[in-house]
Structure formats: C-alpha cells, structure tokens
Design a protein around this motif. Structure first.
Motif, mmCIF file in Angstrom:
data_model
loop_
_atom_site.group_PDB
_atom_site.id
_atom_site.type_symbol
_atom_site.label_atom_id
_atom_site.label_comp_id
_atom_site.label_asym_id
_atom_site.label_seq_id
_atom_site.Cartn_x
_atom_site.Cartn_y
_atom_site.Cartn_z
ATOM 1 N N LEU A 34 0.832 -1.198 0.000
ATOM 2 C CA LEU A 34 0.000 0.000 0.000
ATOM 3 C C LEU A 34 0.871 1.254 0.000
ATOM 4 O O LEU A 34 1.864 1.338 0.733
ATOM 5 N N ALA A 35 0.492 2.227 -0.810
ATOM 6 C CA ALA A 35 1.222 3.487 -0.875
ATOM 7 C C ALA A 35 1.101 4.245 0.452
ATOM 8 O O ALA A 35 0.158 4.016 1.222
ATOM 9 N N PRO A 36 2.039 5.163 0.752
ATOM 10 C CA PRO A 36 2.021 5.873 2.033
ATOM 11 C C PRO A 36 0.711 6.601 2.328
ATOM 12 O O PRO A 36 0.336 6.753 3.484
ATOM 13 N N HIS A 37 0.006 7.057 1.296
ATOM 14 C CA HIS A 37 -1.277 7.725 1.484
ATOM 15 C C HIS A 37 -2.401 6.903 0.834
ATOM 16 O O HIS A 37 -3.410 7.451 0.386
ATOM 17 N N GLY A 38 -2.225 5.580 0.833
ATOM 18 C CA GLY A 38 -3.160 4.711 0.142
ATOM 19 C C GLY A 38 -4.375 4.322 0.970
ATOM 20 O O GLY A 38 -4.489 4.628 2.162
ATOM 21 N N ALA A 61 0.307 -2.313 11.210
ATOM 22 C CA ALA A 61 0.439 -0.854 11.084
ATOM 23 C C ALA A 61 -0.651 -0.234 10.214
ATOM 24 O O ALA A 61 -0.395 0.678 9.426
ATOM 25 N N ALA A 62 -1.888 -0.718 10.366
ATOM 26 C CA ALA A 62 -3.031 -0.126 9.674
ATOM 27 C C ALA A 62 -3.985 0.476 10.693
ATOM 28 O O ALA A 62 -4.047 0.041 11.847
ATOM 29 N N ARG A 63 -4.733 1.480 10.264
ATOM 30 C CA ARG A 63 -5.754 2.097 11.107
ATOM 31 C C ARG A 63 -7.093 2.029 10.379
ATOM 32 O O ARG A 63 -7.177 2.323 9.178
ATOM 33 N N ILE A 64 -8.141 1.647 11.114
ATOM 34 C CA ILE A 64 -9.477 1.589 10.532
ATOM 35 C C ILE A 64 -9.991 3.005 10.311
ATOM 36 O O ILE A 64 -9.994 3.829 11.222
ATOM 37 N N VAL A 112 -12.525 -0.193 5.728
ATOM 38 C CA VAL A 112 -11.639 0.708 4.994
ATOM 39 C C VAL A 112 -10.486 1.070 5.926
ATOM 40 O O VAL A 112 -10.710 1.543 7.055
ATOM 41 N N LEU A 113 -9.256 0.840 5.477
ATOM 42 C CA LEU A 113 -8.080 1.074 6.303
ATOM 43 C C LEU A 113 -7.093 1.977 5.577
ATOM 44 O O LEU A 113 -7.087 2.059 4.340
ATOM 45 N N ARG A 114 -6.205 2.611 6.367
ATOM 46 C CA ARG A 114 -5.115 3.424 5.840
ATOM 47 C C ARG A 114 -3.884 3.173 6.713
ATOM 48 O O ARG A 114 -4.008 2.647 7.831
ATOM 49 N N PRO A 115 -2.712 3.542 6.255
ATOM 50 C CA PRO A 115 -1.524 3.392 7.102
ATOM 51 C C PRO A 115 -1.683 4.140 8.424
ATOM 52 O O PRO A 115 -2.141 5.284 8.454
ATOM 53 N N ARG A 140 -5.349 9.655 12.957
ATOM 54 C CA ARG A 140 -6.809 9.579 12.901
ATOM 55 C C ARG A 140 -7.347 10.572 11.885
ATOM 56 O O ARG A 140 -6.888 11.701 11.786
ATOM 57 N N SER A 141 -8.340 10.120 11.134
ATOM 58 C CA SER A 141 -8.963 10.995 10.147
ATOM 59 C C SER A 141 -10.471 10.901 10.280
ATOM 60 O O SER A 141 -11.004 9.956 10.863
ATOM 61 N N ALA A 142 -11.154 11.881 9.731
ATOM 62 C CA ALA A 142 -12.616 11.873 9.774
ATOM 63 C C ALA A 142 -13.147 10.691 8.985
ATOM 64 O O ALA A 142 -12.547 10.248 8.008
ATOM 65 N N GLY A 143 -14.293 10.176 9.412
ATOM 66 C CA GLY A 143 -14.885 9.032 8.725
ATOM 67 C C GLY A 143 -15.316 9.381 7.318
ATOM 68 O O GLY A 143 -15.533 10.540 6.968
#
Length: 350
Positions: free
Chosen positions: A285-289, A312-315, A328-331, A336-339
């Motif tokens: 996965l890319a750094p902002h994938g 090392a993934a965050r939901i 849906v996950l990201r690095p 933390r990001s908005a849903g």
C-alpha cells in the motif's frame, strides 16, 4: 411443504463469460447452454442465529464454490440451506468442512442430501432475475439490459452468467460503496489500483470506469477468474494497457509486487486469507493509500481489525450490510482521520 425464502446468493452455474446478446424471455435454442445441476440440502435447528446460519452457508458458497445458495424456513420453522453445484461435491469433503461449524454452534452434525436436478435453461432464468443494479453511482448491468444508464452514473457491464461476482452480494456492494466514498474524499484522477482475489474484477473495473486514468492489476489464484477479468475489461472497452490480469497466489507473482505501491487495494475474499496476507497488503500500500477489505462476517470484523492493526493499519470506516462487514483502512502513520460516511444504521467510522 411450504417455504419462506429469507436470503439468496445467486451465481450462475455457467462458468465462462457470456457476451452473446439475447432476450431474457427468449426460449431455449440449440445454442443455449442447458446445464445439469446437483442440489445439496441441509436442515438445521430453528434456533440458529443469522450469524450462525451464515457460517454454514459460507461453506457452500465460498469453500465448496456453489453456483447458488439460499437459506429458507421450512413449514415447521427449521432452517433449510440449499445449494446448487455443476458437479456433485464429495460427501466426505462436505462433512469435513461443515464439522467445525457444527461444533462452534454446539450441534451434532447431520448429513447433507445431494441429489441431481433436471436440466433447465439457467442462463435465461438468471438473466431474467438480473436487472440493472444501482450502487451509488455504479450501475451494474448485463448485456440483455436495454435500459440506458442513468446520467452521471458509472456503468459497468458484467454478464449474469459469470460465477465470480455480478454486484448482488453484500460484500461487493460494500466495496463499491466504500470506493465511491473514497473517490469523494480523495480527488486524484490517476490511481494505481489492485483488485486482489478479483473474481470478475467488478471492483477494479468499476474504479477504472469512475477514474479512467487508473492503472489496474486484477489478481486471482483461479485461471478462470483471471480470464473472466480480462474479458470483462474487453467488453467494457477499457484500454488493455490500463488493465493487467494476473494469475497469482496472493502477492506471490512478481507482476503484482512490481507494480506496487498501490493507491487503492480491494480484497474481497474471506476473513482467514485476509488475516494471512495482512503484512503483504500493507507493504504493497502506498504511504497515502486506501485498503478496502470485505468477505468478512460481522463477528469476524474485530479479529481482522486487530490483525491489520498489528501490521500498522488504522481503521477509517466500517460498513455493515446484513451479515457482512466491509472495512476501509489506511496506514496508521497518517493518524486519525474523519470518517468517510455515516449512512443511517449501516455504517460507522473512526
């Protein structure tokens, strides 16, 4: 005996892509495939919960690769699972796969009845039962459909005869809804995408329809799925240079690894294999994938989340449709990001 149908998962018993146009109301001809089928029937205790029932049905639909599955209530209230096969499954194999599910539910195993069915024109019947399906802006249709796609939709032709996914299963719907939400958030026009365990490649090709600048790898460990994915790209008039269909066991094939990192990875498989490839997925996965996972029963979602957290993934978001969860996950380093969304009663985000 009367039956009340409560859920059905249909995949045609015909295993190849069909491109010949015909009316769903037309009668069978010498060119129309007439497929002999076998029916498996399993009667289960009426007290089973929907989640427990889904465990039994998954054995037929995923592990035994049934052409179609359904669970019903019989006249006495018990559950009845029915599954159709183009070749009769071995009874000892069926029993072995069902044994742990019986044990988890605290039930004594009961035999599965397997009987042949009379030949029918399954293709015509399936087409008649396969109207266009609107999932957000995605519009999934078969070649028998004459209705034009809605304005601003992303139309994708997927034949009703395919055994690898035509948009009707909740896991496919969950992935497509997640993809649309991601595209609303992330406005890039050119994506490097991977459809892992692609089947018909409905997910990856849908993305390519929405973002024509996408470069897509569609990977599966079944050569028939790989062939079907390539054929679907062709009948949707997608540029061959933008779609690479690869036979690969997970990330084993160099063609899959060579095209990493990916901005978006779809993996609609099953919870066990998803957990097994967690580190490979995150490495690709890319750094902002973005990573979209499905094929996960609701009670398995926490297990999958924990395995990916360890990698090392965050939901970012969860979507629940019936008995199935899409994640849906990201690095994790992105924080933390908005849903992505919060549809009433169906999704949650962190």
């Amino acid at each position: 005996m009367s039956f009340m149908s409560t859920a059905t998962s249909w995949r045609s018993p015909l295993t190849g892509p069909a491109t010949r146009r015909s009316s769903p109301a037309s009668s069978a001809s010498p060119e129309t495939p007439m497929t002999a089928l076998f029916q498996a029937r399993l009667q289960l205790d009426e007290r089973l919960t929907p989640a427990e029932l889904a465990g039994f049905e998954t054995v037929f639909s995923e592990l035994l690769d049934a052409a179609a599955t359904a669970h019903l209530r019989d006249g006495g209230g018990d559950w009845l699972i029915e599954a159709l096969f183009t070749d009769p499954p071995a009874e000892d194999a069926v029993a072995a796969l069902l044994a742990p599910v019986f044990a988890d539910c605290g039930l004594t195993p009961v035999p599965v009845a397997i009987t042949p069915l009379a030949q029918r024109d399954w293709l015509a019947e399936n087409r008649a039962a396969f109207p266009p399906r609107r999932i957000g802006r995605f519009w999934i249709y078969g070649s028998h459909v004459e209705t034009p796609p809605p304005p601003t939709s992303w139309p994708l032709l997927v034949e009703a005869a395919q055994a690898f996914g035509s948009g009707t299963h909740p896991t496919t719907e969950g992935c497509l809804r997640a993809a649309e939400a991601i595209l609303r958030r992330d406005r890039r026009l050119r994506w490097r995408a991977l459809d892992m365990g692609c089947g018909s490649a409905i997910l990856g090709l849908g993305l390519l329809k929405a973002r024509p600048g996408t470069m897509l790898v569609a990977a599966d460990n079944d050569i028939l799925a790989v062939t079907t994915a390539a054929e679907n790209a062709r009948i949707n008039h997608l540029p061959p240079l933008r779609v690479k269909a690869v036979l690969s066991q997970g990330y084993a094939d160099p063609a899959v690894r060579r095209r990493a990192p990916y901005d978006l990875i779809f993996a609609n498989i099953l919870a066990g294999p998803l957990c097994g490839m967690a580190r490979d997925q995150m490495a690709a996965l890319a750094p902002h994938g973005w990573l979209v996972l499905s094929g996960i029963l609701n009670q398995q979602a926490v297990m999958v989340e924990r395995r990916y957290a360890a990698a090392a993934a965050r939901i970012t978001a969860r979507l629940t449709i019936g008995d199935w969860t899409t994640l849906v996950l990201r690095p994790a380093r992105l924080g933390r990001s908005a849903g992505l969304w919060h549809p009433r009663g169906t999704a949650s985000a962190t």
